[in-house]
Design a protein around this motif. Structure first.
Motif, PDB file in Angstrom:
ATOM      1  N   ASP A 182     -11.694  -7.556  96.764  1.00  0.00           N
ATOM      2  CA  ASP A 182     -10.494  -8.199  97.290  1.00  0.00           C
ATOM      3  C   ASP A 182     -10.102  -9.423  96.455  1.00  0.00           C
ATOM      4  N   SER A 219     -15.245 -11.441  96.783  1.00  0.00           N
ATOM      5  CA  SER A 219     -15.069 -11.218  98.219  1.00  0.00           C
ATOM      6  C   SER A 219     -14.662  -9.766  98.436  1.00  0.00           C
ATOM      7  N   ARG A 231     -14.263  -6.703 101.854  1.00  0.00           N
ATOM      8  CA  ARG A 231     -14.433  -6.258 103.241  1.00  0.00           C
ATOM      9  C   ARG A 231     -13.892  -4.847 103.368  1.00  0.00           C
ATOM     10  N   GLU A 277     -18.335 -12.623 101.074  1.00  0.00           N
ATOM     11  CA  GLU A 277     -17.387 -13.721 100.928  1.00  0.00           C
ATOM     12  C   GLU A 277     -17.873 -14.687  99.843  1.00  0.00           C
ATOM     13  N   PRO A 304     -15.089  -9.396 107.903  1.00  0.00           N
ATOM     14  CA  PRO A 304     -15.545  -9.799 106.562  1.00  0.00           C
ATOM     15  C   PRO A 304     -16.974  -9.333 106.304  1.00  0.00           C
TER      16      PRO A 304
END
Length: 334
Positions: free
Chosen positions: A143, A96, A98, A107, A104
């Protein structure tokens, strides 16, 4: 402010001329008015110029402080891991990412690229294709999730070690001031003359170099102005070929060349993709028909995957992209 000052000058000249003609004012009085107006408007014009410089300075200061306030790049781990073998197997596990917390992009993306496989990534602008490549090379930190190269988490490798195992050919070619030989050998300084010639021959650079008087000793400027766009692209492919990366990334490498040169570039890229895992980002779907796996991305998600025939048969997003590029236009009946 200069325009207003000129208007005032014209107004004083016209009104003063009429007053002098009627005898109500002396010519010296008109001259005095003109001098006074100039002395009054000149500081205002300077003030307007200073305000412009002040706005420019504030904007520049904001950029400087944005850079100073930017988050520092994380340090490489002290006990870095290194893959024992360079097969080029790349695995994305629930990745994930962003750019901004409130928007976002990618994902929970999972993907397995097997050694010597060619993975094509297609999709509309902003779908996350180039972002996926940037995450592979750790230009950005993910992330959550993991990216594994030959079984080793790329976050536990040094950036130099990781990027030395990857070769990249971009849409925008980059050459530096130096000879053609130096430009080809840039990614592998210890390469021998035979290695350079072998890479140049395999990527069709040798064809046009022989037509140049100085051959491989031809000095290129920073912009590569003395070779064509297609020849510049072939040079960058030869550079990647010589570096012998285990993972190859091709980002729209044929978009800026003509059709005849594209054939040579395609052949050079085919030689470059041999025996290594390849990721090809393309908008021209004709360039990725022979890919082992085609990923169709939309809004950071893989919405379809398969080979060319399978995706056309699925009649989904890939088929819509393909039809938009190759379907014959239907004329309106008159």
């Amino acid at each position: 402010m200069t325009f207003i000052g000129n208007l005032v000058y014209v107004a004083i000249a016209v009104v003063g001329g009429l007053q002098v003609a009627s005898g109500a004012m002396q010519l010296g009085d008109v001259q005095a008015f003109i001098q006074y107006s100039r002395q009054f408007t000149q500081p205002l014009a300077q003030l307007g110029s200073m305000a412009n410089l002040l706005q420019s300075g504030v904007a520049s200061a904001e950029r400087v402080f944005d850079l100073l306030d930017a988050e520092e790049q994380s340090e490489d781990p002290d006990l870095a891991e290194t893959p024992t073998e360079a097969h080029g197997r790349l695995v994305f596990e629930n990745v994930s990412f962003r750019y901004s917390a409130e928007k976002p992009l990618i994902e929970e993306l999972s993907l397995v690229a097997e050694p010597e496989q060619t993975i094509a990534i297609v999709g509309p602008t902003g779908a996350g294709k180039t972002t996926l490549v940037n995450l592979m090379m750790r230009f950005y930190e993910i992330d959550s999730g993991r990216i594994l190269l030959d079984g080793v988490d790329v976050a536990t490798m040094t950036r130099h070690d990781l990027r030395s195992r990857m070769g990249m050919v971009l849409q925008d070619t980059w050459l530096f001031g130096g000879t053609i030989r130096d430009n080809i050998a840039y990614g592998r300084p210890d390469a021998t003359e035979q290695d350079i010639l072998a890479a140049a021959t395999a990527t069709y650079v040798d064809r046009f170099v022989h037509s140049i008087p100085d051959g491989y000793d031809t000095v290129l400027d920073d912009e590569g102005g003395n070779v064509s766009a297609g020849e510049m692209q072939l040079l960058t492919i030869a550079r990647a070929f010589l570096a012998k990366p285990s993972v190859l990334i091709l980002d729209e490498a044929t978009s800026s060349v003509d059709t005849r040169t594209e054939v040579l570039v395609q052949k050079a890229m085919s030689a470059l993709r041999a025996e290594r895992t390849s990721f090809v980002i393309a908008h021209r779907l004709s360039t990725i028909r022979d890919a082992d796996l085609i990923l169709v991305m939309e809004s950071g998600r893989i919405v379809e995957q398969g080979n060319h025939v399978q995706l056309l048969a699925a009649n989904g997003a890939y088929q819509a992209l393909y039809a938009a590029q190759f379907a014959a236009p239907v004329g309106d009946e008159v």
